[in-house]
Design an enzyme around this catalytic site. Sequence first.
Site, PDB file in Angstrom:
ATOM      1  N   ALA A   1       0.857  -1.194   0.000  1.00  0.00           N
ATOM      2  CA  ALA A   1       0.000   0.000   0.000  1.00  0.00           C
ATOM      3  C   ALA A   1       0.887   1.237   0.000  1.00  0.00           C
ATOM      4  CB  ALA A   1      -0.939   0.002   1.197  1.00  0.00           C
ATOM      5  N   PHE A   2       0.303   2.383  -0.383  1.00  0.00           N
ATOM      6  CA  PHE A   2       1.144   3.578  -0.579  1.00  0.00           C
ATOM      7  C   PHE A   2       1.764   4.083   0.712  1.00  0.00           C
ATOM      8  CE2 PHE A   2      -0.916   7.315   1.175  1.00  0.00           C
ATOM      9  CZ  PHE A   2      -2.190   6.858   1.458  1.00  0.00           C
ATOM     10  N   LYS A   3       1.222   3.661   1.861  1.00  0.00           N
ATOM     11  CA  LYS A   3       1.744   4.178   3.122  1.00  0.00           C
ATOM     12  C   LYS A   3       3.201   3.770   3.375  1.00  0.00           C
ATOM     13  CE  LYS A   3      -2.594   4.912   5.553  1.00  0.00           C
ATOM     14  NZ  LYS A   3      -3.565   4.448   4.532  1.00  0.00           N
ATOM     15  N   ASP A   4       3.705   2.811   2.604  1.00  0.00           N
ATOM     16  CA  ASP A   4       5.108   2.400   2.741  1.00  0.00           C
ATOM     17  C   ASP A   4       6.075   3.580   2.574  1.00  0.00           C
ATOM     18  OD1 ASP A   4       5.000  -0.340   3.331  1.00  0.00           O
ATOM     19  OD2 ASP A   4       4.680  -0.872   1.233  1.00  0.00           O
TER      20      ASP A   4
END
Length: 438
Positions: A105-108
């Site tokens: 997910a983009f939160k990485d």
Amino acid sequence: MNFYSLNNPSEKVSFKEATIKGQAPDRGLYFPEHIPVLPEDFIKDINSNSREEVAFRVIQPYTDGSLPEDELYRIIAETINFDFPLVKVTDTISTLELFHGPTLAFKDVGARFMSRCLGYFVKDNDQPVTVLVATSGDTGGAVANGFHGVEGVNVVILYPSGKVSSVQELQLTTLGRNITALEVDGSFDDCQRMVKEAFADAALNRELFLTSANSINVARWLPQQFYYFFAWQQWEDKDHPPVISVPSGNFGNICAGLLAHRSGLPVQHFIAACNANAVVPAYLQTGEYKPRQAIATLSNAMDVGNPSNFVRILEIFHQEFQSLKNVLTSYSISDEETKETIRDVYTKNHYLTDPHGAVGYRALIDYLAAQNTAYPGRKQKGIFLETAHPVKFYDTVEPVIGRPIPLPPTVQALIGKEKQSIKIDPLYSQLKDFLLSR
Ligand SMILES: *Cc1c(COP(=O)(O)O)cnc(C)c1O
């Protein structure tokens, strides 16, 4: 660069202090003292720079004074060591895939950047830092993975037993080293309450250097600008900038996009794509901002009733409603429309979206259709951000498309690993005992 508290502009701190504190003592969000403007040549010749060089140019003005340039470059290179491909879905629509990081997910990106900054800021401390987080699923995995192996930082994650998906649980519990997962026999709210109690416990905070990895932290917010510049690097028709649709919950990601735009990035228009939690779509229609209780939906990472980053968006636009409306439109997409979109895009365009990306796609085609009606002949093109891999939401996606989703290698590698968690009751005393026993 200094950052001020949105509750009190005279309360200023460095990037380092803003990262360590997370939130100002008056509970305000930190905001940069000024927004840098990038040279026009840099924007025009963006393709002559590597991704790392672009990211460096974008964020260096913000970290200036807190991070030496060589450290910053190293942190960026480690943060973005995976792909951000722009993939064509139809003639007019592309998607920027933000799920190629370790937790899909983009939160990485924000978690990896923040963890490395924090690691650098505390490296000369005698005492290790303990990052304490409660998670309902996604954030914990990104934070755990981001901090894995960072010297001088220990991470303790509280998650509700039996209430996260099996993939999410493996992401939280199989890392080891400096990451510990506490499996709480209770709800996400219990986990959150216990973490809050720990931060409020003066005696505990004298013993331990505690910090949070909250999503409002400037070191998680600011690097999200990179996505929009990477999209621009891959955008072919530089004479006609894209409309960009961003699946939005807490509005951190889109707020970073709007900041990038203010710094000079060409974007035709922004769409905040929301699910049934429609506080911002309603605000843009009526001018009245009314926070509500969050409603549960299929795109659950966007189930937010009072988006914390919205105050930052208003600040970017100097609290001017009309200038905000000129740049931003917002739609609310129902669960029915979300499922219909997943199915349609899959059967007609052979592209599989996750529920969050589907909300982004649907809002984008609704906007483009309205534009085509209003200005026939001026065919606009757009990008939606695909914020998670569909396999993370297989329980929603598989029944809609009627077949299983192949597992990506990062998930395959998790299967069969041994879960390591420490079970505790939903009691603050047990959390405190655990923290003091180490
Ligand atoms: C967190 C998240 C969002 C929402 O992002 P915000 O920055 O909170 O608006 C959207 N999609 C996915 C998959 C997420 O994990």
